[in-house]
Design a protein around this motif. Structure first.
Motif: not given
Lengths: 351, 318
Positions: A118-125
């Motif tokens: 959930q934390i990395t989601e935005t970083l990845r997308i």
């Protein structure tokens, strides 16, 4: 990146008018809200439930319910007109430049997705960060918001976290993309008092470290006194008084601000004392009353309050209040008694 | 977990025992003579002895249970004389299986797609149209659908054969073509069930707090829906979809009879109407086994899909 210097206007909201279409008619939720946020400061917006605080925030972040109608006004962020952006365009700003933390940390995390994801989601997308780098950043964030053993917690699910820990995760998510503006919508109401103060400290610390501009929505004046630089007092979809935190607490001008401050328990309040309450409740906003919306609950209301809405009267460069009492022709009432002595006592304690 | 599964299986065995016991006695209540009228007395006596029908009912029951426990499930009496019942059943399963799998291939994607469309477009024309279809499909029984399809598409328009083509080789083009109508008739109810579930679950997920957070993170509405709302709404959907997968083995009595399909369903109706005692009990046993297993699989699969139960479950249980 940081072309905006401390104290410069980063977000500007002008005359925002908004209604919600319901079966009973259109609810006038915002009736000309104007405020601005300077780089690096904390602006608190206070008011009772239903005064339009959260709606203002949802308008700024374009997360409004589909039955909302924006009827006028403008929102400018770093010179860009937010109101006319499409969802896709604004998605680029939301989360990465303007981040929000909502009230309820207990249900705002996806129950079936691992915390780390959930934390990395935005970083990845959004930032297209490679997996390893995103994980490193997430672990860093988790450590920064005070999660012990982030490596181990990374692969756990929300139900394995306590309420306070979940709110820390929500803050970590909000900060993942290094936003410039952090909006906190009553971030501590669902938490107990000790956790509450930890979270507030954490937000303050992160603000200093990352030079964040913070908008803090709350109905808790005690919190406001601790965290805010400037305060906007909201009532029935309008900002009725705005000023620095000292001006609002030591030299309040609007009768509604007086009532709010009086109803707050102080250290001198003993268990036997009755707390002052503001009589009545918010007016029906499908048909907002004529004149000053607070007039019916205001014991200092004058005839004109029921006939014409007061404009914003300037008290100082930073202090404005929308009350006819500030009109040159109005009787000089001054701060009413219990509050006046309380402020005096407070000032005496601080000197 | 292992202890839980063992407990559930024991309970299942007990349930199955009760079911076959009840069906053993219930089937004897059906009026009519198993051996048919007019057979010659010697033959009748020989048959009665072979199937233990000359002994008191309780004794017959004891023999039956004993045999059952040693995996001797008896022979068919009338429909397929002297053949072991499970051979007969095994012969009927492939056709039923093929029909049901085709039906599932239509049912699940259509149901999910309609449900998603209805939830995303809630209270619009699309939603109302889909919801009306759901009410219609749920409330109209499958034999009405089957007969209507047969009458209009097969009889009036002549697009499809009226009955299943049994002369054509198994799974040949001609036979597959004749399967279209029964497959459709089998699918309507399932589509409606999945649509209804999917719509309700997805709509709830869309208005949840975690969707707000997902949007606040900067995901577009589409990204947030796909990554968070859909994922969450699929979990309760297991409840309906898993039993559907399990029940591919059991044939629909109504649809198979209408389209003259020699599958498990019509074997069931045939065995009851000819008072073929042991065959009927064996089919009931198979149906019960399938249903009980699917309930167990649903409960277990919940634990696999939902991390709250998979990981958190251990703490709360005993």
């Amino acid at each position: 990146m940081n072309e905006y210097q401390k104290g410069e206007r980063i977000l500007d909201v002008q005359d925002l008018e908004l209604g919600f279409n319901t079966y009973a008619g259109q609810v006038q939720a915002l009736r000309g809200v104007s405020f601005h946020l300077n780089k690096g400061e904390t602006l608190a917006i206070v008011g009772e439930s239903g005064s339009g605080k959260s709606v203002t925030i949802k308008t700024v972040t374009k997360l409004l319910a589909p039955n909302a109608v924006i009827k006028g006004g403008s929102i400018t962020y770093k010179g860009q007109d937010i109101l006319n952006m499409t969802d896709k365009q604004f998605s680029q700003l939301r989360g990465s430049e303007i981040s929000v933390i909502f009230q309820d940390p207990l249900s705002s995390l996806d129950p079936v997705m691992k915390i780390g994801k959930q934390i990395t989601e935005t970083l990845r997308i959004k930032l297209k960060m490679p997996r390893e780098q995103a994980k490193a950043r997430a672990l860093e964030l988790m450590a920064a918001v005070g999660i012990p053993e982030p490596e181990k917690r990374f692969d756990e699910f929300p139900f394995q976290f306590s309420g306070g820990m979940r709110q820390r995760i929500v803050i970590a998510i909000a900060l993942a993309c290094n936003p410039e503006v952090l909006i906190c919508d009553e971030p501590t109401t669902a938490l107990d008092v000790t956790i509450q103060s930890q979270i507030l400290e954490l937000i303050g610390e992160l603000q200093r470290k990352n030079d964040l501009s913070v908008i803090f929505i709350t109905h808790d004046l005690g919190v406001v006194a601790n965290v805010a630089d400037r305060v906007c007092v909201m009532y029935a979809g309008k900002i009725v008084e705005t000023g620095t935190v000292e001006e609002i607490f030591y030299d309040p001008r609007h009768p509604y601000t007086w009532s709010l401050l009086t109803s707050m328990p102080s250290l001198a309040t003993s268990a036997e004392d009755k707390l002052t309450v503001i009589p009545g409740s918010l007016p029906n906003m499908v048909h907002p009353p004529k004149g000053d919306a607070f007039a019916a609950r205001n014991r200092f209301a004058m005839k004109i309050d029921f006939e014409e809405e007061p404009p914003m009267f300037k008290i100082s460069d930073t202090h404005y209040a929308a009350t006819w009492l500030e009109h040159p022709d109005a009787p000089k009432i001054g701060i009413p008694e219990p509050l006046k002595s309380r402020i005096a006592a407070q000032l005496a304690r601080e000197v | 977990m292992a202890k839980y599964i063992v407990k559930r299986i024991l309970a299942m065995v007990l349930t199955l025992f009760i079911i076959i016991s009840i069906s053993f006695f219930a089937i004897r209540l059906i009026p009519g003579d198993v051996l048919g009228e007019g057979a010659n007395p010697e033959l009748r006596a020989a048959m009665r002895a072979r199937y233990h029908l000359d002994k008191p009912l309780i004794e017959q029951y004891v023999i039956f249970i004993k045999n059952f426990l040693s995996f001797d499930f008896g022979e068919s009496i009338n429909l397929y004389p002297r053949r072991p019942v499970f051979d007969v059943i095994a012969e009927k399963v492939p056709l039923t299986l093929v029909l049901n799998i085709f039906s599932l291939i239509i049912t699940i994607p259509t149901g999910i797609a309609c449900g998603i469309a209805a939830a995303l477009k809630k209270n619009t024309l699309t939603d109302h149209a889909i919801s009306t279809m759901v009410v219609f499909n749920v409330s109209v029984p499958s034999f009405v659908f089957a007969s209507l399809l047969q009458y209009f598409l097969a009889y009036k328009l002549g697009w499809f054969p009226i009955l299943l083509d049994l002369k054509a080789p198994f799974m040949s083009g001609a036979q597959l073509w004749s399967m279209v109508l029964p497959v459709l008739a089998l699918s309507f109810g399932g589509i409606a069930t999945i649509t209804r579930y999917m719509r309700a679950e997805l709509f709830e997920a869309l208005s949840s707090e975690y969707m707000l957070l997902a949007r606040a993170k900067g995901l577009t509405q589409l990204q947030a829906t796909v990554r968070h709302a859909l994922r969450n709404s699929f979990i309760p959907l297991c409840n309906v979809i898993v039993p559907m997968f399990m029940s591919v083995l059991s044939g629909s009595m109504v649809v198979e009879t209408i389209f003259n399909i020699p599958g498990l369903g019509s074997l069931m109706t045939g065995s009851i109407s000819t008072s073929d005692y042991y065959l009927t009990i064996a089919i009931l046993f198979v149906y019960s086994l399938i249903n009980l297993t699917s309930v167990l699989v649903v409960d277990l699969s919940y634990g696999i899909v939902d991390p709250r139960i998979r990981i958190g479950g251990g703490k709360t249980r005993e």
